[in-house]
Enzyme design. Structure first.
Site, mmCIF file in Angstrom:
data_model
loop_
_atom_site.group_PDB
_atom_site.id
_atom_site.type_symbol
_atom_site.label_atom_id
_atom_site.label_comp_id
_atom_site.label_asym_id
_atom_site.label_seq_id
_atom_site.Cartn_x
_atom_site.Cartn_y
_atom_site.Cartn_z
ATOM 1 N N SER A 128 0.830 -1.205 0.000
ATOM 2 C CA SER A 128 0.000 0.000 0.000
ATOM 3 C C SER A 128 0.857 1.245 0.000
ATOM 4 C CB SER A 128 -0.860 -0.020 1.263
ATOM 5 O OG SER A 128 -1.462 1.234 1.475
ATOM 6 N N TYR A 153 -2.159 -0.939 10.628
ATOM 7 C CA TYR A 153 -2.387 -1.487 9.290
ATOM 8 C C TYR A 153 -1.207 -1.160 8.373
ATOM 9 C CZ TYR A 153 -3.788 -1.250 4.420
ATOM 10 O OH TYR A 153 -3.796 -1.360 3.060
ATOM 11 N N LYS A 157 2.035 -3.568 6.531
ATOM 12 C CA LYS A 157 2.500 -3.583 5.137
ATOM 13 C C LYS A 157 4.018 -3.343 5.073
ATOM 14 C CE LYS A 157 -1.510 -4.420 3.322
ATOM 15 N NZ LYS A 157 -1.803 -5.773 2.820
HETATM 16 C C1 UD1 Z 1 -6.594 4.456 3.477
HETATM 17 C C2 UD1 Z 1 -5.153 4.018 3.536
HETATM 18 C C3 UD1 Z 1 -4.829 3.076 2.398
HETATM 19 C C4 UD1 Z 1 -5.766 1.910 2.441
HETATM 20 C C5 UD1 Z 1 -7.179 2.438 2.332
HETATM 21 C C6 UD1 Z 1 -8.127 1.263 2.368
HETATM 22 C C7 UD1 Z 1 -3.552 5.566 4.447
HETATM 23 C C8 UD1 Z 1 -2.712 6.765 4.192
HETATM 24 N N1 UD1 Z 1 -4.295 5.174 3.421
HETATM 25 O O1 UD1 Z 1 -6.710 5.325 2.389
HETATM 26 O O2 UD1 Z 1 -3.543 2.603 2.529
HETATM 27 O O3 UD1 Z 1 -5.473 1.047 1.395
HETATM 28 O O4 UD1 Z 1 -7.443 3.350 3.400
HETATM 29 O O5 UD1 Z 1 -8.866 1.164 3.491
HETATM 30 O O6 UD1 Z 1 -3.548 5.013 5.517
HETATM 31 N N2 UD1 Z 1 -12.921 11.100 3.185
HETATM 32 C C9 UD1 Z 1 -13.932 11.985 3.499
HETATM 33 N N3 UD1 Z 1 -15.102 11.480 3.982
HETATM 34 C C10 UD1 Z 1 -15.311 10.145 4.173
HETATM 35 C C11 UD1 Z 1 -14.262 9.233 3.838
HETATM 36 C C12 UD1 Z 1 -13.077 9.758 3.344
HETATM 37 O O7 UD1 Z 1 -13.782 13.196 3.355
HETATM 38 O O8 UD1 Z 1 -16.398 9.761 4.639
HETATM 39 C C13 UD1 Z 1 -11.655 11.609 2.622
HETATM 40 C C14 UD1 Z 1 -10.450 11.307 3.472
HETATM 41 O O9 UD1 Z 1 -10.232 12.320 4.418
HETATM 42 C C15 UD1 Z 1 -9.348 11.238 2.417
HETATM 43 C C16 UD1 Z 1 -10.082 10.708 1.171
HETATM 44 O O10 UD1 Z 1 -11.457 10.958 1.391
HETATM 45 O O11 UD1 Z 1 -8.899 12.496 2.122
HETATM 46 C C17 UD1 Z 1 -9.862 9.227 0.939
HETATM 47 O O12 UD1 Z 1 -10.154 8.509 2.124
HETATM 48 P P1 UD1 Z 1 -10.270 6.913 2.150
HETATM 49 O O13 UD1 Z 1 -11.139 6.462 1.038
HETATM 50 O O14 UD1 Z 1 -10.673 6.535 3.534
HETATM 51 O O15 UD1 Z 1 -8.809 6.387 1.825
HETATM 52 P P2 UD1 Z 1 -7.406 6.744 2.499
HETATM 53 O O16 UD1 Z 1 -7.563 7.157 3.900
HETATM 54 O O17 UD1 Z 1 -6.691 7.638 1.568
#
Ligand code: UD1
Length: 343
Positions: A128, A153, A157
């Site tokens: 990841s 997590y 990795k």
């Molecule tokens: C995280 C992990 C990644 C993992 C993935 C799968 C890190 C840096 N990344 O990705 O390795 O493979 O989860 O579970 O640890 N967001 C919102 N509202 C929401 C959900 C998300 O605003 O309800 C935003 C988050 O703040 C972020 C983006 O959307 O900026 C992506 O979030 P998300 O889909 O949860 O993935 P990551 O956190 O990037």
């Protein structure tokens, strides 16, 4: 001619199921091992509908060394392994670190032991971009220094990559490729398989879909005060079918002895960053849905921005992402509709 047999652990999961489809489309014989702890047996129907072939399936936990050993006795012609099976919820890993370390690392060690004792050619491992933390330079290359992981997590990795490197260094006959995924999203075009989050999704795109379809009331955007053009975090969202295809290329590389070194690492992303607002705008444009959202506090542990340098995967694997963000978000929406309404 006998088909080449590949073990796909976690093959009923999100990326695993899409990879099984691509492997079967290319004529590989697939056997899946999954304990169904975070997936559904019905995924096998979806795979069968798409490919016309029902993959072999065995349900057990790969931390169980006896069961795993017996499995390899029964399937003594496996040529290579793609190892997806792992827990993946970042937040949950903070709450339950030992469960994450036990599950993600024990299963890997068991797999490696069996690679050794069964003379299996090699392993493709799900890593990841979490291993990079917040990189100092963007786009991030595979050579960027690994920062202390943000979560157990992410740490599993990092540790897993080290375990693989140590194993490969003393097992000259084995090869491994770690694929560092950025943010996988979307679903198969057929809408017969896709992401199946259990409970309230923590990832952005499943939450957007469930909000648009009416299961969730509102999407929370976690912060708009980041140092980015629109203030929301930037990620590299990669289509899951594009990602699956890279696994087929990686496993072929191992089978055909094309590796440049016995342990290789590749970023798998699009090379482009998209903000949360850009994702929402694209989703609303391609689906015609109006999304109910509000900006809330930052989420603990989120990094500001990350996107991949994909040159190595482009040059060495001859792979690049092909499906646009718009198409990908539409595929995710079509899957959501299929899931809820079977349409
Ligand atoms: C995280 C992990 C990644 C993992 C993935 C799968 C890190 C840096 N990344 O990705 O390795 O493979 O989860 O579970 O640890 N967001 C919102 N509202 C929401 C959900 C998300 O605003 O309800 C935003 C988050 O703040 C972020 C983006 O959307 O900026 C992506 O979030 P998300 O889909 O949860 O993935 P990551 O956190 O990037």
């Amino acid at each position: 001619m006998n088909k080449i047999k590949i073990l796909v652990t976690g093959g009923t999961g999100y990326i695993g199921s899409h990879t099984v489809v691509e492997l079967q489309n290319k004529g590989f014989d697939v056997v899946i091992v999954d304990n169904l702890s975070n997936s559904n047996i019905e995924v096998l129907e979806g795979i069968t509908k798409i490919t016309g072939v029902r993959p072999a399936f065995e349900q057990f936990n790969l931390c169980d060394t006896e069961k795993t050993k017996n499995f390899f006795k029964k399937h003594d012609n496996i040529v290579a392994i793609i190892h997806f099976a792992a827990f993946k919820a970042v937040g949950e890993s903070v709450e339950k670190p030992l469960i994450y370390y036990r599950n993600n690392l024990d299963s890997l060690i068991t797999i490696l032991e069996n690679i050794q004792s069964n003379s299996i050619k090699g392993l493709v491992f799900s890593s990841s971009c979490a291993v990079y933390g917040q990189p100092d330079e963007l786009p991030v290359t595979e050579n960027a220094p690994l920062k202390k992981a943000f979560s157990p997590y992410g740490n599993t990795k990092q540790i897993a990559e080290e375990i693989i490197a140590d194993f490969i260094s003393v097992n000259a006959g084995s090869r491994a490729i770690a694929l560092r995924y950025f943010n996988p999203i979307g679903a198969h075009n057929s809408a017969f398989i896709g992401e199946l989050p259990l409970g309230v999704p923590s990832n952005l795109v499943p939450f957007i879909n469930q909000t648009a379809i009416g299961i969730r009331e509102q999407l929370s955007i976690f912060g708009n005060d980041y140092n980015t053009p629109d203030g929301t975090c930037i990620r590299d969202y990669i289509n899951v079918v594009d990602l699956a295809k890279a696994h087929v290329i990686a496993v072929e590389r191992i089978i055909e002895n094309k590796n440049k070194s016995n342990f290789e690492i590749f970023n798998l992303g699009t090379g482009n960053g998209a903000s949360v607002f850009e994702i929402i705008n694209s989703f609303e444009k391609v689906t015609g849905q109006k999304l109910n959202y509000k900006v809330v506090e930052r989420r603990a542990g989120d990094i500001e921005k990350v996107f991949a340098d994909t040159k190595l995967a482009n040059d060495e694997l001859g792979w690049k992402s092909e499906i646009s963000l718009d198409e990908t978000l539409l595929s995710a929406w079509n899957w959501e509709k299929f899931l809820r309404f079977k349409i």
